[in-house]
Design a protein around this motif. Structure first.
Motif, PDB file in Angstrom:
ATOM      1  N   LEU A 232       0.844  -1.207   0.000  1.00 24.53           N
ATOM      2  CA  LEU A 232       0.000   0.000   0.000  1.00 24.53           C
ATOM      3  C   LEU A 232       0.872   1.247   0.000  1.00 24.53           C
ATOM      4  CD1 LEU A 232      -3.106   0.284   0.173  1.00 24.53           C
ATOM      5  CD2 LEU A 232      -2.845   0.703   2.618  1.00 24.53           C
ATOM      6  N   ILE A 233       1.957   1.202   0.785  1.00 27.37           N
ATOM      7  CA  ILE A 233       2.843   2.366   0.904  1.00 27.37           C
ATOM      8  C   ILE A 233       3.730   2.490  -0.334  1.00 27.37           C
ATOM      9  CG2 ILE A 233       4.736   3.374   2.263  1.00 27.37           C
ATOM     10  CD1 ILE A 233       3.451   1.711   4.687  1.00 27.37           C
ATOM     11  N   LYS A 234       4.175   1.325  -0.835  1.00 28.35           N
ATOM     12  CA  LYS A 234       5.053   1.347  -2.024  1.00 28.35           C
ATOM     13  C   LYS A 234       4.546   0.279  -2.992  1.00 28.35           C
ATOM     14  CE  LYS A 234       9.863   0.980  -3.484  1.00 28.35           C
ATOM     15  NZ  LYS A 234      11.215   0.543  -3.163  1.00 28.35           N
ATOM     16  N   ASP A 235       3.687   0.703  -3.928  1.00 26.76           N
ATOM     17  CA  ASP A 235       3.002  -0.307  -4.746  1.00 26.76           C
ATOM     18  C   ASP A 235       3.923  -0.984  -5.760  1.00 26.76           C
ATOM     19  OD1 ASP A 235       3.316   1.660  -6.587  1.00 26.76           O
ATOM     20  OD2 ASP A 235       1.195   1.878  -7.109  1.00 26.76           O
ATOM     21  N   SER A 236       5.177  -0.502  -5.878  1.00 24.50           N
ATOM     22  CA  SER A 236       6.099  -1.141  -6.825  1.00 24.50           C
ATOM     23  C   SER A 236       7.081  -2.080  -6.112  1.00 24.50           C
ATOM     24  CB  SER A 236       6.893  -0.054  -7.560  1.00 24.50           C
ATOM     25  OG  SER A 236       7.657   0.676  -6.612  1.00 24.50           O
ATOM     26  N   PHE A 237       6.750  -2.463  -4.877  1.00 26.77           N
ATOM     27  CA  PHE A 237       7.680  -3.225  -4.032  1.00 26.77           C
ATOM     28  C   PHE A 237       7.573  -4.719  -4.379  1.00 26.77           C
ATOM     29  CE2 PHE A 237       9.063  -3.681   0.730  1.00 26.77           C
ATOM     30  CZ  PHE A 237      10.267  -4.206   0.310  1.00 26.77           C
ATOM     31  N   ALA A 238       8.328  -5.132  -5.410  1.00 28.24           N
ATOM     32  CA  ALA A 238       8.201  -6.495  -5.962  1.00 28.24           C
ATOM     33  C   ALA A 238       8.443  -7.583  -4.908  1.00 28.24           C
ATOM     34  CB  ALA A 238       9.148  -6.667  -7.135  1.00 28.24           C
ATOM     35  N   ALA A 240       7.812  -7.613  -1.791  1.00 32.09           N
ATOM     36  CA  ALA A 240       6.649  -7.775  -0.899  1.00 32.09           C
ATOM     37  C   ALA A 240       5.585  -8.630  -1.584  1.00 32.09           C
ATOM     38  CB  ALA A 240       6.090  -6.412  -0.505  1.00 32.09           C
ATOM     39  N   TYR A 241       5.377  -8.413  -2.897  1.00 30.10           N
ATOM     40  CA  TYR A 241       4.426  -9.259  -3.629  1.00 30.10           C
ATOM     41  C   TYR A 241       4.895 -10.716  -3.605  1.00 30.10           C
ATOM     42  CZ  TYR A 241       2.250  -5.070  -5.706  1.00 30.10           C
ATOM     43  OH  TYR A 241       1.602  -3.879  -5.900  1.00 30.10           O
ATOM     44  N   PHE A 242       6.189 -10.904  -3.860  1.00 33.67           N
ATOM     45  CA  PHE A 242       6.722 -12.274  -3.940  1.00 33.67           C
ATOM     46  C   PHE A 242       6.541 -12.998  -2.594  1.00 33.67           C
ATOM     47  CE2 PHE A 242      10.141 -15.455  -3.787  1.00 33.67           C
ATOM     48  CZ  PHE A 242       9.872 -16.140  -4.962  1.00 33.67           C
ATOM     49  N   TYR A 261       1.992 -13.399  -7.437  1.00 32.35           N
ATOM     50  CA  TYR A 261       3.297 -13.570  -8.099  1.00 32.35           C
ATOM     51  C   TYR A 261       3.321 -12.822  -9.436  1.00 32.35           C
ATOM     52  CZ  TYR A 261       4.717 -17.409  -4.931  1.00 32.35           C
ATOM     53  OH  TYR A 261       5.090 -18.162  -3.850  1.00 32.35           O
ATOM     54  N   ARG A 262       2.217 -12.904 -10.178  1.00 31.89           N
ATOM     55  CA  ARG A 262       2.166 -12.254 -11.493  1.00 31.89           C
ATOM     56  C   ARG A 262       2.288 -10.732 -11.361  1.00 31.89           C
ATOM     57  NH1 ARG A 262       0.335 -15.085 -16.060  1.00 31.89           N
ATOM     58  NH2 ARG A 262      -0.412 -17.197 -15.688  1.00 31.89           N
ATOM     59  N   GLU A 266       4.848  -6.558 -13.056  1.00 33.45           N
ATOM     60  CA  GLU A 266       4.582  -5.161 -13.408  1.00 33.45           C
ATOM     61  C   GLU A 266       5.710  -4.248 -12.938  1.00 33.45           C
ATOM     62  OE1 GLU A 266       0.688  -3.662 -12.348  1.00 33.45           O
ATOM     63  OE2 GLU A 266      -0.155  -5.691 -12.551  1.00 33.45           O
ATOM     64  N   TYR A 267       6.461  -4.699 -11.924  1.00 35.67           N
ATOM     65  CA  TYR A 267       7.433  -3.798 -11.296  1.00 35.67           C
ATOM     66  C   TYR A 267       8.872  -4.241 -11.462  1.00 35.67           C
ATOM     67  CZ  TYR A 267       3.001  -2.441  -9.350  1.00 35.67           C
ATOM     68  OH  TYR A 267       1.697  -2.052  -9.220  1.00 35.67           O
TER      69      TYR A 267
END
Length: 467
Positions: A232-238, A240-242, A261-262, A266-267
């Motif tokens: 939420l704070i850094k939406d490009s934080f790959a 964190a998604y992983f 994962y997908r 995007e980032y």
């Protein structure tokens, strides 16, 4: 006679650089004040041209022989170009001119740190602490040295001091997580990051590290919440998604994990690990074509990723293509020869292909690498039992029980083998041990030797434990 021009710090830095380059072209001699020289050196450092920056520092030293700043800049550049002894010499000269400049001790500390001369590194950093205005980076380096010395508790103390000085120091946040990891102290890690977030709720790195700590404690729901805040704070934080994807996998939410994962694509560029993780999710969902396609993408990107080769094997195994599966299992094994899971899969595939000697030696390898794998011991002994090699099967079960004295399944299997060999007293002893350990699992015995359901002595003993 050569004409001398003077250029001062009021000039635009770009103008100073142009004048300097003109001077070099004309083999001339212009005079620059100290600030102009600093600007020119910084310009070349930013351009990643340490050789030119060094050349400027030499000119600067000739024109300003009592300015320690150029010796310090020179030392930094000598460090970058791996000229260690010259860097030390430049720092010694700088200390004679201006002993109270913290940078002298910071650079010297860095040099000693890289040489693993930890005591001398600490001595210099401590001096720098007394002299510098901003100390968070120095405290971080002191923590690094303590980590190198294996003293993670002291490292944690300095990392906390560093963060007290500068809440934004991302490196300190990550190093702290690493130290708690090494000490296997996730509880304290959670506590620290929660307190930190109370003061600094928009630190994506703190939320991310909190998520990692929750993951290590097996609290996956909480971990996902923390990763969500980081995203939420850094939406490009790959990352964190992983890691959120990994937490969803642990909760067996495979379809959701695939989506997350997908999102990393995007980032950041797709990478082999993420393709492999997606492949594994499709494998768990038994969508083997999709799984295989992602595993193949993974090995195409990184042919050394053993898990992806193994994954291809698993998808083929699922389709009963054992011979092909074996080929990919062995590719994985070539990359990671001591992986017990790979040996287990090979043993199973060899068995299904009717290659019993190969299966047997693979199982032997599994239990050697992981003597706590109860299933491997059971399967290993089964192969021997099927070949009427009862004595060896019983020996294997005895080793299995020695390594896993709590595993009831092993005792029940031993009972079956002892009965088959006609050792009834010994079998009944083991049956008592099995029932003491876990009476509910007595069905295992009948799965293996159904005729024992007719045996009154056995049924009476079982009833004694189960009623």
């Amino acid at each position: 006679m050569e004409e001398e021009f003077e250029f001062g710090f009021t000039e635009d830095p770009k103008f100073s650089v142009e004048r300097y380059e003109e001077m070099i072209r004309n083999h001339d001699q212009y005079f620059f004040d100290a600030q102009a020289f600093e600007n020119i050196i910084d310009y070349y450092i930013e351009k990643n041209d340490p050789a030119k920056a060094l050349q400027v520092s030499e000119y600067a030293r000739n024109q300003h022989p009592f300015a320690a700043v150029f010796l310090i800049k020179q030392a930094q550049l000598l460090v970058v170009t791996n000229r260690t002894s010259e860097a030390f010499a430049a720092l010694d000269k700088a200390a004679m001119l201006e002993a109270s400049d913290a940078d002298i001790y910071i650079i010297r500390g860095n040099l000693y740190e890289s040489m693993e001369r930890n005591a001398e590194a600490l001595e210099n950093y401590e001096k720098a602490l007394d002299l510098a205005e901003e100390t968070d980076e120095i405290l971080l380096h002191i923590a690094y040295v303590h980590q190198n010395m294996g003293d993670y508790d002291t490292a944690i103390t300095y990392l906390k001091l560093c963060l007290k000085q500068n809440m934004e120091n991302q490196d300190a946040l990550y190093e702290l997580a690493f130290c708690y990891d090494v000490l296997d102290n996730q509880q304290e890690s959670v506590q620290f990051y929660q307190q930190y977030i109370d003061n600094e709720p928009y630190s994506y790195a703190a939320w991310y590290n909190l998520g990692n700590a929750f993951t290590k404690l097996g609290l996956f729901e909480k971990a996902i919440d923390a990763y969500d805040y980081a995203i939420l704070i850094k939406d490009s934080f790959a990352s964190a998604y992983f890691n959120k994807g990994n937490a969803l996998v642990n909760l067996e939410k495979y379809a959701e994990a695939i989506e997350v994962y997908r999102e990393t694509f995007e980032y950041e560029q797709p990478n082999a690990d993420t393709y492999c993780a997606i492949g594994e999710c499709y494998e768990k969902l038994e969508q083997m074509d999709e799984a295989r396609s992602f595993y193949k993408k993974s090995v195409k990107m990184d042919p050394k990723l053993a898990d992806a080769w193994f994954g291809i094997g698993v998808t083929l195994d699922f389709e009963e293509r054992y011979f092909e599966a074996l080929h990919f299992y062995k590719k994985a094994l070539d990359l990671d020869i001591a992986n017990a899971d790979y040996w287990f899969a090979i043993a199973d595939a060899e068995y299904k292909l009717g290659h019993l000697p190969e299966a047997e030696s693979a199982y032997e390898k599994v239990v050697e690498l992981n003597p706590l794998d109860v299933d491997a011991w059971l399967d290993y002994s089964s192969i021997l039992y099927e070949q009427q090699r009862l004595d060896v099967a019983i020996e294997i079960m005895a080793s299995a029980i020695k390594n896993n004295p709590e595993a009831a399944e092993l005792y029940y299997r031993m009972v079956a083998y002892l009965f088959a060999r006609g050792e009834y007293n010994e079998a009944l002893n083991h049956l008592e041990m099995a029932l003491t350990s876990d009476p509910e699992k007595h069905y295992i015995l009948f799965d293996y030797l159904p005729q024992l359901q007719e045996n009154k002595v056995i049924i009476d003993i079982i009833n004694r434990y189960t009623k």
